[in-house]
Design a protein around this motif. Structure first.
Motif, short mmCIF file in Angstrom:
data_model
loop_
_atom_site.label_atom_id
_atom_site.label_comp_id
_atom_site.label_asym_id
_atom_site.label_seq_id
_atom_site.Cartn_x
_atom_site.Cartn_y
_atom_site.Cartn_z
N GLN A 25 0.44 -1.35 0.12
CA GLN A 25 -0.71 -0.02 0.32
C GLN A 25 0.94 1.21 -0.11
O GLN A 25 0.21 1.92 -0.41
N ASP A 26 1.89 1.18 0.56
CA ASP A 26 2.79 2.16 0.51
C ASP A 26 3.32 2.77 -0.65
O ASP A 26 3.48 3.56 -1.23
N LEU A 27 3.24 1.64 -1.33
CA LEU A 27 4.41 1.79 -2.43
C LEU A 27 3.51 2.16 -3.56
O LEU A 27 3.31 3.15 -3.80
N ALA A 28 1.97 1.71 -3.38
CA ALA A 28 1.17 2.32 -4.34
C ALA A 28 0.64 3.17 -4.15
O ALA A 28 0.92 3.96 -4.96
N ARG A 85 -3.40 -1.05 -4.90
CA ARG A 85 -2.24 -1.80 -4.12
C ARG A 85 -2.60 -3.19 -5.11
O ARG A 85 -1.33 -3.79 -4.92
N GLN A 86 -3.10 -3.33 -5.69
CA GLN A 86 -3.91 -5.35 -6.47
C GLN A 86 -2.97 -4.93 -7.31
O GLN A 86 -2.77 -6.30 -7.99
N SER A 87 -2.45 -3.52 -8.21
CA SER A 87 -1.93 -3.72 -9.14
C SER A 87 -0.29 -3.88 -8.56
O SER A 87 0.68 -4.87 -9.73
N ILE A 88 0.15 -4.13 -7.70
CA ILE A 88 1.54 -4.02 -7.28
C ILE A 88 1.72 -5.29 -6.79
O ILE A 88 2.20 -6.23 -7.77
N GLY A 89 0.87 -6.64 -6.09
CA GLY A 89 0.21 -6.77 -6.14
C GLY A 89 0.67 -8.21 -6.90
O GLY A 89 0.91 -9.41 -7.33
#
Length: 485
Positions: A23-26, A33-37
């Protein structure tokens, strides 16, 4: 975006190292956050815009986050020792004298106390030319493809040179995948990996059989196993193609040091802390092998502690003869105590080398070319004791640690090593000689920035304090230039 199965990413490890949640990176990159995952799990390939945002948020280059497996760079390198073909070959890499040198991570060379990470994987290797020597032992040599001059290399025996006349360069060298190579006959003696050293071993063995009391061949510079013509012509010719697993810039910032003292590893780690981009690759090698590797262009620095009884000098006569006119500088690393390691409390009551025979003590010995072995032989000669009357004289190990472990385990009663090794293992120690340990560097390497960075730390308190607490070392002259050759 549809996932490319050849696309790999390093997103999670970089994010975790920086202490960031998904979430921090997103939030920073302006994505979900889903894109990061999805990217981290390999289910989603980011767009160019998202890749740039992620790289900016993490403070790195896009290439640090994403790469194609088939696009890993490859370089041609020269192996510093012969290896068996037909197997996956992990290597360490360094740039020495304008060419890449590959150090096979095989057997004991793959470990210190933990396994050494590889810098690359050899994907193609030359065919081997194998011939039998007079003792019917297998020996393998590699030959480069090139002009007529480069095809004629210094070999370990006259018979090999004669055999070479019957083959063309094309017969001797072909690139092909490792999996298609035939496995050559294993080398039974680790010393046979070094062509020069093999001829020395054969010479010493025959001389010792003929005259057990005459061991000057092992202690005098006049009998140095590197002939003058070999010093300039003996080069490694085991060419491989290496697929890199690390950044080229980092690999080019590597200094390779060959030597046997634990001081080198301590010096290396302290230097890497002081210069974070510096990398030091330490090769465990006895003094003769280290000097030979320097002459063959395989290392930047050779550590040695050889004593010449004819001149009363340490190291300088051996280096002068081996380099045969090439320029080098010798820098002192320290003076250490060499002697006999015995069990705690010295239950055998050993005081001198004469007691080895009189008390029936079992010895563990070092390989030919090792200063510790040379010291033992010299002391036995001074007492006119035949080498073959010493129990266990032919029991060979290849480093200081194994000498200590042999004494601790009861395999041997005594072995030759240093006071610092004795202290580290809680063993008794009987001093026989104070030896100066020097670093030998070709002057052509002194202009290289990584070498300058490493040498600059010799006078640093961080280095000196590590060496002082080892025990058995005098580092008052550390960093002093003791000779220019």
């Amino acid at each position: 975006m549809k996932l490319d199965i050849n696309l790999y990413n390093n997103l999670k490890s970089i994010r975790t190292r920086l202490g960031m949640s998904q979430q921090d990176l997103a939030n920073i990159a302006g994505v979900t956050r889903q894109s990061i995952g999805g990217v981290e799990s390999g289910q989603y390939a980011p767009s160019v815009a998202m890749s740039l945002r992620l790289a900016k948020a993490l403070g790195c280059q896009v290439e640090d986050l994403f790469w194609f497996e088939q696009n890993l760079p490859e370089v041609e390198a020269v192996l510093n020792k012969s290896v068996q073909c037909g197997q996956q070959l992990r290597v360490s890499l360094a740039r020495v004298g304008g060419r890449w040198i590959a150090y096979p991570l095989v057997g004991n060379d793959a470990f210190r106390l933990e396994m050494i990470p590889a810098d690359g994987e050899a994907v193609a290797v030359s065919h081997q030319f194998t011939e039998k020597n007079s003792d019917s032992e297998a020996k393998s040599s590699f030959f480069p493809r090139g002009d007529a001059k480069s095809d004629r290399v210094a070999l370990a025996s006259p018979r090999a040179s004669q055999a070479l006349e019957d083959f063309s360069a094309d017969d001797l060298f072909l690139y092909s995948p490792l999996g298609e190579q035939k496995v050559s006959q294993p080398v039974s003696n680790p010393q046979e990996h070094l062509p020069c050293q093999k001829s020395y071993v054969q010479q010493q063995t025959s001389q010792q059989r003929a005259a057990p009391y005459k061991i000057e061949t092992a202690v005098s510079v006049s009998k140095l196993p590197l002939a003058e013509d070999e010093a300039q012509n003996q080069t490694s010719t085991n060419k491989v193609l290496v697929r890199l697993l690390d950044d080229v810039e980092r690999l080019q910032n590597t200094v390779v040091v060959a030597g046997c003292t634990p001081m080198i590893s301590l010096w290396a780690r302290a230097s890497e802390r002081w210069h974070p981009k510096l990398r030091v690759h330490h090769i465990l090698a006895n003094s003769m092998a280290a000097l030979r590797s320097l002459c063959q262009g395989e290392v930047h620095i050779a550590g040695m502690h050889l004593y010449d009884p004819e001149t009363g000098e340490h190291n300088i006569p051996f280096v002068r003869k081996a380099l045969a006119g090439r320029s080098a500088v010798l820098i002192a690393l320290g003076v250490w105590e060499e002697g006999l390691l015995v069990a705690p409390g010295n239950p055998k009551g050993i005081k001198t080398v004469s007691d080895l025979v009189e008390l029936g003590a079992t010895v563990v010995n070092r390989e030919l070319g090792s200063s510790c072995r040379i010291l033992l032989e010299r002391k036995l000669q001074e007492k006119q004791i035949s080498l073959h009357t010493v129990k266990g004289f032919d029991h060979i190990v290849y480093n200081h640690q194994d000498v200590a472990l042999s004494v601790i385990s009861g395999i041997a009663d005594v072995g030759v090593s240093t006071a610092s090794v004795a202290a580290a293992f809680g063993l008794g120690f009987i001093s026989l000689h104070r030896s100066r340990y020097d670093l030998v560097i070709l002057k052509e390497y002194l202009e290289e920035i990584p070498v300058q960075q490493l040498l600059s730390t010799l006078g640093h308190r961080l280095v000196q304090s590590q060496l002082e607490i080892l025990g058995g070392y005098d580092v008052s002259n550390i960093g002093e230039v003791v000779a220019n050759i």
